[in-house]
Design a protein around this motif. Sequence first.
Motif, short mmCIF file in Angstrom:
data_model
loop_
_atom_site.label_atom_id
_atom_site.label_comp_id
_atom_site.label_asym_id
_atom_site.label_seq_id
_atom_site.Cartn_x
_atom_site.Cartn_y
_atom_site.Cartn_z
N LEU A 287 39.50 39.91 32.07
CA LEU A 287 38.86 40.24 33.26
C LEU A 287 39.92 40.56 34.38
CD1 LEU A 287 36.27 40.41 34.76
CD2 LEU A 287 36.32 38.24 35.22
N VAL A 288 39.81 41.84 35.12
CA VAL A 288 40.78 42.17 35.94
C VAL A 288 40.00 42.15 37.42
CG1 VAL A 288 42.44 43.63 36.89
CG2 VAL A 288 42.26 43.17 34.37
N LEU A 289 40.52 41.35 38.20
CA LEU A 289 39.87 41.43 39.55
C LEU A 289 40.53 42.33 40.50
CD1 LEU A 289 38.57 37.74 39.79
CD2 LEU A 289 37.32 39.63 38.94
N LYS A 290 40.09 43.36 40.99
CA LYS A 290 41.19 44.23 41.75
C LYS A 290 40.71 43.91 43.33
CE LYS A 290 42.55 48.40 39.32
NZ LYS A 290 44.02 48.46 39.95
N ASN A 291 41.62 43.94 44.03
CA ASN A 291 41.44 44.06 45.56
C ASN A 291 40.72 42.88 46.04
OD1 ASN A 291 42.64 46.77 45.90
ND2 ASN A 291 40.67 47.63 45.27
N ILE A 292 40.90 41.65 45.62
CA ILE A 292 40.47 40.44 45.77
C ILE A 292 40.90 39.77 46.69
CG2 ILE A 292 41.27 39.01 43.92
CD1 ILE A 292 38.23 37.91 43.64
N ASP A 293 40.36 38.95 47.65
CA ASP A 293 40.78 38.21 49.04
C ASP A 293 40.98 36.81 48.42
OD1 ASP A 293 40.24 37.03 51.34
OD2 ASP A 293 39.76 38.91 52.16
N SER A 294 41.87 36.18 48.77
CA SER A 294 42.05 34.50 48.49
C SER A 294 40.94 33.80 49.00
CB SER A 294 43.41 33.85 48.70
OG SER A 294 43.26 34.15 50.31
#
Lengths: 420, 344
Positions: free
Chosen positions: B96-103
């Motif tokens: 799974l790749v999560l793109k443009n995710i905030d901490s």
Amino acid sequence: MIQETDIQEINITKSKYRTFTTFKFYTEFLPDLKRFYSSSKISEPPAFSLRESSYIDPSTLPLIISLGNSLKQYHHKEIPLRLSNIPGTLSNKVINFLDKSDFFNLVGDNTNPSYAIGRRIFNYEKGYVGWNISNLEVRDEHKIRGYSLKDLRMVNLRRLTEDLQRDKLIEHYIYAVDDDFNEVYEYNGFTDDERHYFNECLSELISNSLIHSDSDCFVSFHSNRFKTAISISDTGIGFYKSLYSKKHGEHNYRFLELSNSFKKITALKLTEDVKNNFFSIFEALYYSCLKNRRGLFDLICSIVLKGHGIFRIHNFSSQLIISSKLESELNQIYSFREEIFEYYLRLKRNNDEKDLIEKNLSALSTKTKEAFFSLASKVINNYTNNVQYSPVRFFNIEFKGVHIEAEIPRTYLTEEEVEI
Amino acid sequence: MLISPIINNNILYINLHAEQTFFGSFHADQLNVSENIITGIYTDELLPSVLAEILKFLQEKKGKFKILVLDFQKLVTAHPRSFESINIIRNECKSLVLKNIDSRLINKLNLNDCNEYFGNNPKALLHDEFLLDEDSTGLRGITQKTKTVFDIEFKNILKEINFETPEKKIHHSSSVYLNKFIDCKSLVVNHKQFFLYTCYWLAIEMSEDKRPQRNWFVEKGSKKTLLCQNLNSSLLSSVLSSFLLIDVITLDHIGPINKVYNEVEKKINHGEEYIVVADVVCLGTEVRIAKNIIEFSGGRYLGNVALIRILTMEAAEKYRDVESVYEITKDNNPIKFKVTTALD
């Protein structure tokens, strides 16, 4: 034929109350109402009056409306509401305040979907409402709304499991609340983070109330420079009966286990009913603490520990006030809660360690119970030693249902944001 | 129904903001009939039902892709209940790749074991790419931007929905002849989800402030009105009006060029701002007629938007009022679209 003058009036905004707060509602207004009901044969409902004027705290509005709602159900007719609107006086200000907060739309017979849909609770003369001559600017910073499961289109909602019901409702109310309280958000210049935070709080409280109480609920939400306050009120079955329906042993929770251990040690001179109602507040928190879903207890922690606010829960005739005075006890329970939650997460990811995790969970539940026990003993101890500042209050008059008020100081939220 | 899933090179791309926009605009009020809630593209909170829908989709598609990419662009927060679904989604796919995710979003979604990725910097915001896999290092950098994937998919579908027009027959309505016909109706009928996704991208482009390249944009709560001029464009503008929360009016039967108007529409309000919506703009004749009608009736013409714009002809200067999802230019002409006149 009953003349209008025969109906006895009960003043909501008596001048002796000065500012009409929730405390005054429980301690002065409800006894007044009780006196009326015990004095004569009751065939007609009393008329509520707003003629003598004093300021009204927006948090009391849900209480007044849900009281009116249950009286309406009892008498099978709308409750008369007497108004006066004299230009240049406080009464004009009060009427305009109520009008702006959508009170009259909600309790009247409004059908325009742009405003709160009328529930036909009070019967008032419309001629008094809607004109503001006193040059007093009434702000849009408070709103009141009513929610009911009857409004919803889902016929089979009640057949779903409790968690699914809750998920559906929370999701719906996040949208609905954001729409309904938009003006409060806009007027007070809430940041997006604050907006999300309050949407979350409100939707959680509303869905909790609707699922467990079996009645309608009324919500007021207001904000000013210093604080944001949520008040939510229903006239449902209360915590005790709601917990009674829980499955025995689910999430390591056993009904009345906690209350029975309280009863053994405390010497509170109260009737059995009052004790049950009071202890069931702790029971409810304990149950929510053991669950595998985020719920009421997590909300309280986020309001009291992170938001530095106050949380008041009123159940029938007792009220528990959770504030930073109980911080150390609450912090301990919160750490247990996080641990429990982490275990449930792990259980979800892989089932191999199931036995071990369940063993740990049951050990944790005992620890949590002890922590709740020490919280409750501190609370009761405070009550017997120092009644004025105690986190618990017992009232003479029982008011059906659960009534929750949360107050969050505004500065804290913004400071936290700066840190982020 | 999901609108954004696109499979490219064995990678499944899902744009979460598009899904949340679609849900918030068309399914938000499904529990209460008397309420009319539309959030549009201004939503920035991910809610659990979107993830539940994705989960349903993944269970159907199982085995048809290797990597799943979830794009979190424009989402700043998620409901705390969403994390459960994310954890199940993790089990449904290999990586799974999560793109443009905030901490902050990572914390909300309880993906705490991913914190190693962020190191000791909790203030790190908007990481481009973020992987959840045992041997994730080999995957880094092989995924593309969702917008790029969308453009590739649009090109593929464009090749499907056009067909040759029959041989040139001289007619009177216009002196311009086209060799291809782009059938937007078949885009709507055969690729319903993709059509909605196209509308989403158009709405996003319209809401972005692109001055000075384009002299208008649609901000939240603005009073601009969409004006549609035929049946395809009326469907397009009805979706756009839900996404952008603005009004829409219809002027039907505009054109052809030799049509004589003996009455000007009374729908245009004096001083209001209008954006003309079209499906395909070739030379812009119909748009120009609509513009004339608007300005003659006292309205203000802001610009026009279209799904596809033909820019094979050389223009004297660049237009500053137009927006489109796909542009066919001299260099980028996958369907060999050609404009000829009666003289050719």
